[in-house]
Write a protein that holds these residues in place. Structure first.
Motif, PDB file in Angstrom:
ATOM      1  N   MET A  85      -5.237   7.135  -4.647  1.00 34.63           N
ATOM      2  CA  MET A  85      -4.875   5.936  -3.930  1.00 34.63           C
ATOM      3  C   MET A  85      -3.525   5.410  -4.400  1.00 34.63           C
ATOM      4  N   ARG A  86      -3.282   5.543  -5.706  1.00 39.37           N
ATOM      5  CA  ARG A  86      -2.003   5.055  -6.227  1.00 39.37           C
ATOM      6  C   ARG A  86      -0.828   5.766  -5.557  1.00 39.37           C
ATOM      7  N   ALA A  87      -0.928   7.077  -5.436  1.00 37.21           N
ATOM      8  CA  ALA A  87       0.162   7.852  -4.836  1.00 37.21           C
ATOM      9  C   ALA A  87       0.292   7.539  -3.343  1.00 37.21           C
ATOM     10  N   GLN A  88      -0.833   7.421  -2.653  1.00 34.61           N
ATOM     11  CA  GLN A  88      -0.814   7.190  -1.213  1.00 34.61           C
ATOM     12  C   GLN A  88      -0.207   5.836  -0.859  1.00 34.61           C
ATOM     13  N   TYR A  89      -0.502   4.812  -1.667  1.00 38.49           N
ATOM     14  CA  TYR A  89      -0.024   3.466  -1.363  1.00 38.49           C
ATOM     15  C   TYR A  89       1.057   2.982  -2.323  1.00 38.49           C
ATOM     16  N   ASN A  90       1.593   3.893  -3.145  1.00 41.59           N
ATOM     17  CA  ASN A  90       2.679   3.573  -4.063  1.00 41.59           C
ATOM     18  C   ASN A  90       2.330   2.372  -4.944  1.00 41.59           C
ATOM     19  N   ARG A 102       1.636   0.826  -8.633  1.00 34.41           N
ATOM     20  CA  ARG A 102       1.988   1.101 -10.023  1.00 34.41           C
ATOM     21  C   ARG A 102       0.729   1.215 -10.874  1.00 34.41           C
ATOM     22  N   GLY A 103       0.834   1.981 -11.921  1.00 35.40           N
ATOM     23  CA  GLY A 103      -0.285   2.169 -12.834  1.00 35.40           C
ATOM     24  C   GLY A 103      -0.271   3.571 -13.376  1.00 35.40           C
ATOM     25  N   GLY A 104      -1.292   3.889 -14.128  1.00 34.39           N
ATOM     26  CA  GLY A 104      -1.308   5.199 -14.749  1.00 34.39           C
ATOM     27  C   GLY A 104      -2.587   5.960 -14.509  1.00 34.39           C
ATOM     28  N   CYS A 105      -2.450   7.264 -14.516  1.00 37.68           N
ATOM     29  CA  CYS A 105      -3.585   8.159 -14.320  1.00 37.68           C
ATOM     30  C   CYS A 105      -4.572   8.044 -15.472  1.00 37.68           C
ATOM     31  N   CYS A 106      -4.043   7.869 -16.675  1.00 42.08           N
ATOM     32  CA  CYS A 106      -4.901   7.805 -17.856  1.00 42.08           C
ATOM     33  C   CYS A 106      -5.815   6.579 -17.796  1.00 42.08           C
ATOM     34  N   THR A 107      -5.269   5.422 -17.462  1.00 40.05           N
ATOM     35  CA  THR A 107      -6.098   4.216 -17.386  1.00 40.05           C
ATOM     36  C   THR A 107      -7.108   4.323 -16.253  1.00 40.05           C
ATOM     37  N   ASP A 108      -6.716   4.930 -15.146  1.00 38.27           N
ATOM     38  CA  ASP A 108      -7.652   5.122 -14.032  1.00 38.27           C
ATOM     39  C   ASP A 108      -8.809   6.021 -14.454  1.00 38.27           C
ATOM     40  N   GLY A 156      -0.896   3.219  15.655  1.00 35.55           N
ATOM     41  CA  GLY A 156       0.346   3.960  15.558  1.00 35.55           C
ATOM     42  C   GLY A 156       0.682   4.386  14.132  1.00 35.55           C
ATOM     43  N   VAL A 157      -0.235   4.162  13.203  1.00 30.73           N
ATOM     44  CA  VAL A 157      -0.014   4.543  11.818  1.00 30.73           C
ATOM     45  C   VAL A 157      -0.835   5.794  11.531  1.00 30.73           C
ATOM     46  N   ALA A 158      -0.165   6.841  11.080  1.00 28.04           N
ATOM     47  CA  ALA A 158      -0.876   8.083  10.766  1.00 28.04           C
ATOM     48  C   ALA A 158      -1.609   7.922   9.446  1.00 28.04           C
ATOM     49  N   MET A 159      -2.871   8.274   9.451  1.00 32.94           N
ATOM     50  CA  MET A 159      -3.668   8.203   8.237  1.00 32.94           C
ATOM     51  C   MET A 159      -3.929   9.610   7.750  1.00 32.94           C
ATOM     52  N   VAL A 160      -3.675   9.842   6.476  1.00 30.70           N
ATOM     53  CA  VAL A 160      -3.891  11.161   5.892  1.00 30.70           C
ATOM     54  C   VAL A 160      -5.369  11.324   5.582  1.00 30.70           C
TER      55      VAL A 160
END
Length: 65
Positions: free
Chosen positions: A1-6, A8-14, A55-59
């Motif tokens: 979700m972080r990458a998809q919606y830009n 901030r945060g970290g993979c380790c804490t997630d 009109g918004v493409a959803m991945v």
């Protein structure tokens, strides 16, 4: 979700959040999606259709088996 919606945060804490308190991690994701206008009662497909009508493409991720 972080990458998809830009977001901030970290993979380790997630990873640690989901490992030690899965409910906390899922609640954070739920609240973020709700804040972005997703309707959880529609499910994944219903929200994808709703986003595509606007009109918004959803991945849609591919399920690996």
């Amino acid at each position: 979700m972080r990458a998809q919606y830009n977001i901030r945060g970290g993979c380790c804490t997630d990873c640690l959040t989901h490992f030690f308190c899965e409910n906390c991690g899922l609640t954070q994701q739920y609240r973020e999606l709700k804040h972005r206008g997703f309707d959880m009662s529609l499910g994944w497909t219903g929200n994808a259709e709703k986003q595509n009508q606007g009109g918004v493409a959803m991945v849609v991720p591919t399920i690996m088996t």
